[in-house]
Design an enzyme around this catalytic site. Structure first.
Site, PDB file in Angstrom:
ATOM      1  N   ARG A 205       0.859  -1.180   0.000  1.00 17.45           N
ATOM      2  CA  ARG A 205       0.000   0.000   0.000  1.00 17.45           C
ATOM      3  C   ARG A 205       0.898   1.233   0.000  1.00 17.45           C
ATOM      4  NH1 ARG A 205      -2.248  -3.504   3.955  1.00 17.45           N
ATOM      5  NH2 ARG A 205      -4.355  -4.234   3.437  1.00 17.45           N
ATOM      6  N   LYS A 230      -2.296  -2.038   7.459  1.00 12.70           N
ATOM      7  CA  LYS A 230      -3.707  -1.805   7.733  1.00 12.70           C
ATOM      8  C   LYS A 230      -4.193  -2.785   8.794  1.00 12.70           C
ATOM      9  CE  LYS A 230      -8.056  -1.010   5.279  1.00 12.70           C
ATOM     10  NZ  LYS A 230      -8.718  -1.038   3.959  1.00 12.70           N
ATOM     11  N   HIS A 295      -2.573   2.499  -6.088  1.00 10.09           N
ATOM     12  CA  HIS A 295      -3.109   1.236  -5.567  1.00 10.09           C
ATOM     13  C   HIS A 295      -3.323   0.209  -6.674  1.00 10.09           C
ATOM     14  CE1 HIS A 295      -4.492  -0.534  -1.810  1.00 10.09           C
ATOM     15  NE2 HIS A 295      -5.484  -1.106  -2.459  1.00 10.09           N
ATOM     16  N   ARG A 298      -0.763  -2.458  -6.725  1.00 11.79           N
ATOM     17  CA  ARG A 298      -1.019  -3.536  -5.748  1.00 11.79           C
ATOM     18  C   ARG A 298      -2.052  -4.514  -6.302  1.00 11.79           C
ATOM     19  NH1 ARG A 298      -1.365  -4.841  -0.028  1.00 11.79           N
ATOM     20  NH2 ARG A 298      -3.517  -5.210   0.629  1.00 11.79           N
ATOM     21  N   HIS A 321      -4.516  -9.303   3.950  1.00 10.98           N
ATOM     22  CA  HIS A 321      -5.977  -9.276   4.069  1.00 10.98           C
ATOM     23  C   HIS A 321      -6.423 -10.137   5.255  1.00 10.98           C
ATOM     24  CE1 HIS A 321      -6.642  -8.201  -0.460  1.00 10.98           C
ATOM     25  NE2 HIS A 321      -6.339  -7.152   0.288  1.00 10.98           N
ATOM     26  N   TYR A 330      -9.970 -10.774  -6.812  1.00 13.91           N
ATOM     27  CA  TYR A 330      -9.039 -10.883  -7.936  1.00 13.91           C
ATOM     28  C   TYR A 330      -9.366 -12.054  -8.861  1.00 13.91           C
ATOM     29  CZ  TYR A 330      -6.565  -7.438  -5.229  1.00 13.91           C
ATOM     30  OH  TYR A 330      -6.263  -6.296  -4.526  1.00 13.91           O
TER      31      TYR A 330
END
Length: 354
Positions: A205, A230, A295, A298, A321, A330
């Site tokens: 990120r 995150k 982003h 990524r 995640h 994805y």
């Protein structure tokens, strides 16, 4: 130094020790005037002025002489403290406060007097008149719910039936490998090139790449440590051989000490906005027409790994995640499963050719 604020009828009385800098700040507010008899400045009593006062004098102690009339400013301060105490990131604190300030401006009343109808009207205003995304409206609701429960300490059941806009399902914009290569080789500046190499090669990120430190690069194990990404989670991700070569070239030129990408101020890292500008310039030089952001590198990292046969569980771990559902998006943008499907038009080519 302290700034004293007191509500007097429809004005705010602001008192502080003489300073040219403070006077310049006061003159940025609506309806300002100097009262020689009271030896005080007076400005229009409005939510906007209260928010501006907090922002302009954020580095000084603000004393509220009349909490009833100035409770919004007190509430903003209280909310900031509560968010920090609960461990919310700087970005989330800034975002939530922004939502609350916009909400306060819209309802034009003291925040401790809000009710559920005010919240519903504001959410409808965001969706119908402002045409904001459902994601933006949902974040606004989350910010207001935090205000309601933890700052105003109102009962949670009052908001239990508050509807939320249905989450939008938007697929990320993904760049082809050729487009990525064009972007990565566009910058002439080795520092800028290295930043883009790391973002794509490790799926970082923007906030993670600017906060990298020298000892986060483990060249023996070929890993990059991401500190407090995150959700305040540490993780490891890939260190590419090519990215390592680029890193070494960059290091020989710039000799960074603590932060891998130091900023303009002493002992600071590069700003996220600087990286955004680097990416925008690179896309312009590479003649990329797609609507993409930093982003997107990524997103492209994850999609290209999936297309290359990497298990989705490993991709989830590399991206950091919490839920596999987030990573599963994805599967909807990869061409891996679609490349073997032949369009029915191609099967009737012998019958009709354009």
């Amino acid at each position: 130094m302290t700034i004293s604020i007191n509500a007097v009828d429809d004005e705010l009385k602001v008192v502080f020790n003489y300073s040219i800098e403070r006077i310049q700040k006061i003159k940025m507010l609506d309806g300002y005037r100097w009262d020689a008899n009271n030896k005080a400045w007076f400005i229009t009593n409005s939510n906007e002025n209260l928010m501006q006062l907090q922002k302009l004098f954020s580095n000084e102690q603000i004393i509220m002489e009349n909490n009833e009339h100035n409770s919004n400013l007190t509430i903003f301060t209280h909310m900031t403290h509560e968010l920090k105490l609960k461990g919310y990131s700087h970005k989330t604190v800034k975002s939530y406060l922004g939502h609350i300030k916009r909400f306060a401006t819209y309802i034009n009343k003291l925040l401790n007097e809000i009710d559920t109808d005010d919240i519903k009207k504001y959410v409808l205003f965001l969706l119908d008149e402002q045409n904001t995304s459902h994601s933006f409206a949902n974040q606004a609701i989350s910010a207001i719910k935090f205000l309601w429960s933890f700052v105003l300490q109102k009962p949670n059941y009052s908001l239990d039936l508050l509807p939320r806009p249905k989450k939008e399902r938007r697929l990320p914009n993904v760049l082809s490998k050729e487009e990525v290569a064009d972007i990565l080789h566009s910058p002439q500046n080795e520092k800028h090139k290295t930043i883009l190499f790391l973002i794509y090669s490790a799926g970082l990120r923007i906030g993670e790449v600017v906060r990298l430190q020298l000892d986060d690069i483990d060249s023996k194990r070929m890993l990059i440590r991401v500190r407090q990404g995150k959700g305040r989670k540490d993780r490891y991700t890939l260190l590419s051989e090519i990215a390592l070569l680029q890193l070494r070239k960059y290091y020989m030129l710039y000799k960074p000490e603590k932060w891998l990408f130091p900023g303009g101020k002493e002992n600071s890292f590069l700003t996220e906005r600087s990286v955004q500008k680097v990416f925008e310039n690179a896309c312009r030089k590479a003649k990329i027409k797609k609507k993409v952001t930093v982003h997107s590198l990524r997103h492209s990292f994850a999609t290209h790994l999936l297309e290359g046969g990497t298990d989705l569980r490993y991709i989830q771990e590399l991206l950091g995640h919490s839920s596999s559902k987030t990573t599963e998006i994805y599967t909807h943008v990869t061409k891996k499963n679609l490349s073997n499907i032949i369009s029915p038009l191609d099967n009737i080519g012998d019958i009709y050719e354009p």
